[in-house]
Design an enzyme around this catalytic site. Structure first.
Site, short mmCIF file in Angstrom:
data_model
loop_
_atom_site.label_atom_id
_atom_site.label_comp_id
_atom_site.label_asym_id
_atom_site.label_seq_id
_atom_site.Cartn_x
_atom_site.Cartn_y
_atom_site.Cartn_z
N CYS A 8 49.68 34.35 43.25
CA CYS A 8 49.66 34.32 41.79
C CYS A 8 48.30 34.76 41.26
O CYS A 8 47.30 34.28 41.77
CB CYS A 8 49.96 32.90 41.31
SG CYS A 8 49.64 32.61 39.57
N PRO A 9 48.19 35.59 40.26
CA PRO A 9 49.30 36.16 39.50
C PRO A 9 49.67 37.59 39.92
O PRO A 9 50.33 38.30 39.17
CB PRO A 9 48.70 36.20 38.08
CG PRO A 9 47.26 36.56 38.31
CD PRO A 9 46.89 35.94 39.66
#
Lengths: 75, 155
Positions: free
Chosen positions: A14-15
């Site tokens: 992430c992200p």
């Protein structure tokens, strides 16, 4: 499922799966389908949120052998 | 109308550099209009050279360490560099983007970076050391945008 483009975000956290999805969608035409493969388990909820926020429908979301497979249609 | 987010980035350490860049880049990907106001130590995050952005085990008891380390050891010369190197290796191993990468995504996506003019003057920073595209401004400029946002965060 048929798709027009595939992106493998395996190993990315992430992200990045979301950022790479955004980038991959950028040069696709409306109605085309992107297949995204990810190993980040957070991507399941993140991809749904991305779909809800951007209006690109998430056609399917599934787990196969430790990988998460998403099909997203460009709006 | 696009949603808006404003962030104040006030810290200049590696761990505290991630939240503003992750949220700004992701919000931009979700279609938000984003502004980040960098003030005090946060200004370090706008330098071309990010090598001074480090993590310190000192006064950071929550930081997971491979072996328990007394504070007197943590303060020895080179400990900060070592902790930073180890943290960067860990981030890379887990596929977490580098700060440079996230910052570039923000710029590509049109996130507006505002550097606090007062801090620049206070610390006598040389503007040529900062990345291109940064705007220089103050509290009122930030609040003008922040007042219209859906999300406003202080990091």
């Amino acid at each position: 499922m048929n798709f027009d483009k595939e992106f493998d975000a395996s190993g990315l956290s992430c992200p990045l799966p979301i950022l790479k999805t955004k980038k991959a969608l950028a040069d696709m035409a409306s109605g085309q389908v992107l297949k995204l493969v990810a190993t980040d388990s957070g991507a399941i909820k993140d991809m749904q949120a991305f779909a809800d926020q951007t209006g690109n429908p998430l056609l399917s979301s599934a787990e196969e052998g430790g990988k998460y497979i998403f099909f997203m249609k460009k709006k | 109308m696009a949603k808006k987010m404003a962030i104040i980035a006030s810290k200049g350490t590696l761990d505290m550099a991630y939240p503003p860049f992750i949220l700004a880049s992701t919000a931009a990907a979700l279609g938000f209009e984003v502004q980040v106001f960098f003030t005090f130590y946060g200004l370090q995050l706008l330098r071309k050279d990010l090598s001074s952005v480090m993590i310190s085990p000192l006064a950071n008891p929550a930081m997971p360490m491979p072996v328990p380390m007394p504070v007197v050891v943590q303060m020895l010369p080179g400990m900060e560099s070592m902790a930073t190197m180890m943290m960067k290796q860990k981030l890379k191993k887990h596929g977490v983007a580098s700060l440079q990468e996230l910052r570039e995504v923000c710029i590509e996506a049109g996130v507006k970076f505002i550097a606090c003019q007062m801090t620049v003057d206070l610390f006598e920073f040389d503007k040529s050391e900062f990345i291109d595209g940064v705007e220089w401004g103050g509290a009122a400029m930030f609040l003008g945008f922040a007042g219209e946002t859906d999300i406003c965060l202080f990091v």
